[in-house]
Write an enzyme that holds these catalytic residues in place. Structure first.
Site, PDB file in Angstrom:
ATOM      1  N   LYS A  30      29.113  10.825  -9.570  1.00 18.82           N
ATOM      2  CA  LYS A  30      27.924  10.320 -10.062  1.00 18.82           C
ATOM      3  C   LYS A  30      26.802  11.185 -10.841  1.00 18.82           C
ATOM      4  CE  LYS A  30      26.645   6.841  -7.207  1.00 18.82           C
ATOM      5  NZ  LYS A  30      26.030   6.569  -6.111  1.00 18.82           N
ATOM      6  N   CYS A  54      21.216  -7.493  -2.121  1.00 13.29           N
ATOM      7  CA  CYS A  54      19.843  -7.488  -1.432  1.00 13.29           C
ATOM      8  C   CYS A  54      19.674  -8.825  -0.603  1.00 13.29           C
ATOM      9  CB  CYS A  54      18.829  -7.402  -2.494  1.00 13.29           C
ATOM     10  SG  CYS A  54      18.878  -5.583  -3.380  1.00 13.29           S
ATOM     11  N   ARG A  81      28.807  -7.322  -5.303  1.00 11.25           N
ATOM     12  CA  ARG A  81      28.575  -7.120  -3.606  1.00 11.25           C
ATOM     13  C   ARG A  81      28.081  -8.781  -3.412  1.00 11.25           C
ATOM     14  NH1 ARG A  81      24.165  -2.579  -3.188  1.00 11.25           N
ATOM     15  NH2 ARG A  81      23.763  -3.543  -5.172  1.00 11.25           N
ATOM     16  N   THR A 129      21.009   0.813   1.971  1.00 13.28           N
ATOM     17  CA  THR A 129      20.996   0.616   3.444  1.00 13.28           C
ATOM     18  C   THR A 129      21.876  -0.717   3.457  1.00 13.28           C
ATOM     19  OG1 THR A 129      18.957  -0.745   3.034  1.00 13.28           O
ATOM     20  CG2 THR A 129      18.687   1.448   3.994  1.00 13.28           C
ATOM     21  N   GLY A 164      22.632 -24.573  -6.981  1.00 13.39           N
ATOM     22  CA  GLY A 164      23.730 -24.400  -7.224  1.00 13.39           C
ATOM     23  C   GLY A 164      24.689 -23.743  -6.050  1.00 13.39           C
ATOM     24  N   ARG A 223      14.737  -6.323  -9.979  1.00 17.74           N
ATOM     25  CA  ARG A 223      15.951  -7.302 -10.001  1.00 17.74           C
ATOM     26  C   ARG A 223      17.064  -6.845 -10.735  1.00 17.74           C
ATOM     27  NH1 ARG A 223      12.749 -11.742 -13.192  1.00 17.74           N
ATOM     28  NH2 ARG A 223      12.177  -9.716 -14.035  1.00 17.74           N
ATOM     29  N   PHE A 230      13.376 -19.700  -8.904  1.00 19.51           N
ATOM     30  CA  PHE A 230      14.052 -19.765  -7.880  1.00 19.51           C
ATOM     31  C   PHE A 230      14.166 -21.121  -7.024  1.00 19.51           C
ATOM     32  CE2 PHE A 230      15.365 -15.478  -6.500  1.00 19.51           C
ATOM     33  CZ  PHE A 230      15.146 -14.785  -7.579  1.00 19.51           C
ATOM     34  N   ASP A 239      21.976  13.583  -6.019  1.00 14.18           N
ATOM     35  CA  ASP A 239      22.935  12.627  -5.326  1.00 14.18           C
ATOM     36  C   ASP A 239      23.797  13.673  -4.546  1.00 14.18           C
ATOM     37  OD1 ASP A 239      23.509   9.308  -5.522  1.00 14.18           O
ATOM     38  OD2 ASP A 239      24.887  10.758  -4.507  1.00 14.18           O
ATOM     39  N   THR A 255      15.163  -0.101   1.352  1.00 10.42           N
ATOM     40  CA  THR A 255      14.777  -1.260   2.110  1.00 10.42           C
ATOM     41  C   THR A 255      15.281  -1.167   3.507  1.00 10.42           C
ATOM     42  OG1 THR A 255      15.047  -2.908   0.311  1.00 10.42           O
ATOM     43  CG2 THR A 255      15.174  -3.884   2.294  1.00 10.42           C
TER      44      THR A 255
HETATM   45  C1  UDX Z   1      16.673  -9.624  -5.395  1.00 11.26           C
HETATM   46  C2  UDX Z   1      15.213  -9.831  -5.353  1.00 11.26           C
HETATM   47  O1  UDX Z   1      14.703 -10.803  -6.735  1.00 11.26           O
HETATM   48  C3  UDX Z   1      14.490  -8.524  -5.925  1.00 11.26           C
HETATM   49  O2  UDX Z   1      13.046  -8.687  -5.988  1.00 11.26           O
HETATM   50  C4  UDX Z   1      14.810  -7.573  -4.814  1.00 11.26           C
HETATM   51  O3  UDX Z   1      14.270  -6.194  -5.237  1.00 11.26           O
HETATM   52  C5  UDX Z   1      16.284  -7.412  -4.889  1.00 11.26           C
HETATM   53  O4  UDX Z   1      16.990  -8.795  -4.422  1.00 11.26           O
HETATM   54  P1  UDX Z   1      18.607  -9.695  -7.261  1.00 11.26           P
HETATM   55  O5  UDX Z   1      19.571  -9.308  -6.101  1.00 11.26           O
HETATM   56  O6  UDX Z   1      18.788  -8.565  -8.286  1.00 11.26           O
HETATM   57  O7  UDX Z   1      16.956  -9.291  -6.652  1.00 11.26           O
HETATM   58  O8  UDX Z   1      18.875 -10.910  -7.571  1.00 11.26           O
HETATM   59  P2  UDX Z   1      18.048 -12.276  -8.047  1.00 11.26           P
HETATM   60  O9  UDX Z   1      17.770 -12.328  -9.475  1.00 11.26           O
HETATM   61  O10 UDX Z   1      16.731 -12.391  -6.998  1.00 11.26           O
HETATM   62  O11 UDX Z   1      19.239 -13.420  -7.618  1.00 11.26           O
HETATM   63  C6  UDX Z   1      19.840 -13.391  -6.227  1.00 11.26           C
HETATM   64  C7  UDX Z   1      20.798 -14.244  -6.209  1.00 11.26           C
HETATM   65  O12 UDX Z   1      20.019 -15.557  -6.044  1.00 11.26           O
HETATM   66  C8  UDX Z   1      21.683 -14.489  -7.248  1.00 11.26           C
HETATM   67  O13 UDX Z   1      22.939 -14.729  -6.768  1.00 11.26           O
HETATM   68  C9  UDX Z   1      21.346 -15.744  -8.045  1.00 11.26           C
HETATM   69  O14 UDX Z   1      22.432 -16.404  -8.578  1.00 11.26           O
HETATM   70  C10 UDX Z   1      20.785 -16.597  -7.026  1.00 11.26           C
HETATM   71  N1  UDX Z   1      19.802 -17.716  -7.586  1.00 11.26           N
HETATM   72  C11 UDX Z   1      18.765 -17.197  -7.828  1.00 11.26           C
HETATM   73  C12 UDX Z   1      19.860 -18.879  -7.251  1.00 11.26           C
HETATM   74  O15 UDX Z   1      21.198 -19.386  -6.600  1.00 11.26           O
HETATM   75  N2  UDX Z   1      18.966 -19.909  -7.433  1.00 11.26           N
HETATM   76  C13 UDX Z   1      17.790 -19.414  -8.149  1.00 11.26           C
HETATM   77  O16 UDX Z   1      16.854 -20.277  -8.284  1.00 11.26           O
HETATM   78  C14 UDX Z   1      17.614 -18.035  -8.237  1.00 11.26           C
END
Ligand code: UDX
Length: 440
Positions: free
Chosen positions: A40, A267, A337, A90, A260, A158, A256, A35, A126
């Site tokens: 870091k 991401c 973030r 990114t 809420g 995740r 998913f 890095d 990404t």
């Molecule tokens: C996501 C993708 O899941 C992952 O595959 C990718 O590589 C990066 O982006 P992440 O950002 O870690 O991962 O979070 P994730 O668990 O997917 O949740 C994303 C957001 O959605 C969170 O803010 C979570 O609170 C929200 N969420 C998730 C909901 O509001 N409802 C759901 O049912 C699921």
């Protein structure tokens, strides 16, 4: 180079890179993490993970002493490995929907001049479609050795489950141009492939798209159920029961589909926006125009949460003490973030409330970005004297709160359950005015 166990470098040791580096050692490889951020690298070398990720500190500690994991700030040193994984960020460009590719470009430009023998450089970041071809060009122009090739291998990890997702992924995607590159990638993931993980071998463009398509689908699924929550709010229906009922259809599924406050993080929000921007450049903006609505629905949930809180305070936030439970964008992470919780907290603060935020792991990060908010060191301290409690990130500590214990600490028993994780009956029985998104 032995195809059995190629040596690996990981360029960029942020969230993705540090996890990838440590997990690849766990899988049996020799890894050097590189890095440009000296601080870091020093922390990682000292065995300290610079962010919160369950399970990772233990693995780092285990391997840092084992001699098969090293860290450096030198491209030249990293270039000695057989296969290089580029894992830099990114982020969203300021003032635009597009992704900022400067770190990806600078990683390829930094590494390429030191590649003095045949090797494979693998993009994991990404990126918008079309980036891989440009990076391939950079390698052709700047790498002194013949046969330096590119591969594209998107990650799907995740936060909070990053170790598990890296060691036991659902699938591997290899974007390659030649059989040699595929062979290298198979060697780099041999234990994962032997464990039965499906591999999709494809071209660069498809590999780049897999990631953004997957994230767009996930974001759409969340916004779909949150759109239903909007309908529930005017019809008196209950979105949690609606979600349970439709999710039993295995074509839909329950995951998913939790209504809420919506999605945030590093991401989903920026990936769907970057996809919109790229589709626009490619002249196919109509194909993903629904993603603008997905983004819009998601942001409307934040505004609705602010309104629900105001309703409980008879329409005004002025001088009210509001306890915000949660600062991270989701539980088991210290990542703030695009955090929906902090967005709501700052909006309420701007309307005159005295906001006190508590989060089990994200307070330090939150304080850095939002010094204007007040932070508490415990759940009890946050809720003491509050006129309104907002549950905005569903940490276990909040899911399991006792309504009577919390009720004795607050000034008024007003609660907005922004994540639909509490039992309304239990809270109402304890004398609380309970409100939630998409529920009567
Ligand atoms: C996501 C993708 O899941 C992952 O595959 C990718 O590589 C990066 O982006 P992440 O950002 O870690 O991962 O979070 P994730 O668990 O997917 O949740 C994303 C957001 O959605 C969170 O803010 C979570 O609170 C929200 N969420 C998730 C909901 O509001 N409802 C759901 O049912 C699921």
């Amino acid at each position: 180079m032995s195809n059995e166990r190629p040596t690996l470098s990981v360029i960029g040791t942020g969230y993705l890179g540090a996890t990838h580096a440590v997990c690849m050692v766990e899988l049996g490889y020799d890894v050097i993490g590189m890095d440009v951020d000296e601080d870091k690298i020093k922390r990682l070398q000292a065995g300290e993970v610079p962010f919160y990720e369950p399970g990772l500190p233990e693995l780092l500690a285990k391997h840092i002493d084992g001699g098969r994991l090293r860290f450096t700030t030198s491209y030249q040193e990293a270039a000695q490995a057989d296969i290089h994984f580029v894992c830099v960020g990114t982020p969203q460009l300021a003032g635009s929907y597009a992704a900022d590719l400067r770190y990806v470009e600078s990683a390829f430009r930094g590494l390429a001049p030191h590649l003095t023998r045949r090797s494979l450089v693998v993009g994991k970041s990404t990126v918008p479609t079309g980036t891989a071809v440009k990076m391939e060009q950079l390698l052709t122009e700047h790498a002194p050795a013949d046969g330096v090739e590119l591969g594209w291998n998107p990650e799907f990890l995740r936060e909070g489950f990053a170790v598990e997702d890296t060691l036991h992924p659902d699938r591997l995607v290899f974007g390659v141009r030649t059989g040699w590159a595929e062979q290298q990638l198979r060697a780099a993931f041999a234990p994962v492939i032997e464990a039965g993980t499906p591999v999709v071998v494809t071209d660069f463009a498809t590999a780049e798209l897999v990631k953004v398509a997957a994230n767009s689908f996930l974001a759409t699924k969340i916004s779909f159920i949150n759109a239903m929550a909007e309908i529930c709010e005017v019809t008196g229906a209950d979105v949690t029961q609606l979600s349970t009922a439709i999710g039993y259809d295995t074509r839909i599924g329950h995951r998913f589909l939790h209504a809420g406050l919506g999605f945030g993080g590093g991401c989903l929000p920026k990936d769907i926006r970057a996809f919109i921007a790229r589709a626009d450049e490619l002249g196919v903006d109509q194909a993903v125009s629904f993603l603008r609505e997905v983004d819009g629905i998601n942001l409307r949930r934040r505004a609705r949460t602010v309104d629900l809180g105001a309703e409980l305070l008879d329409g005004r936030y002025d001088d009210a003490r509001v306890a915000v439970l949660g600062a991270a964008f989701k539980p088991n992470s210290d990542d703030i973030r695009d955090s929906p919780a902090l967005d709501v907290a700052t909006a309420i603060g701007a309307q005159g409330a005295h906001v006190v935020v508590y989060d089990p792991h994200a307070i330090d990060n939150a304080r850095r970005v939002h010094p204007e908010l007040t932070y508490a060191e415990s759940l009890e301290a946050a809720v003491s004297g509050a006129h309104l409690v907002l549950l905005l990130t569903e940490w276990d500590e909040f899911r399991t709160m006792d309504p009577r214990v919390v009720g004795d600490l607050v000034a008024r028993r007003n609660l907005v359950d922004g994540r639909n994780v509490l039992d309304p009956l239990k809270w109402r029985d304890a004398g609380w005015h309970y409100r939630a998104l998409g529920r009567p």
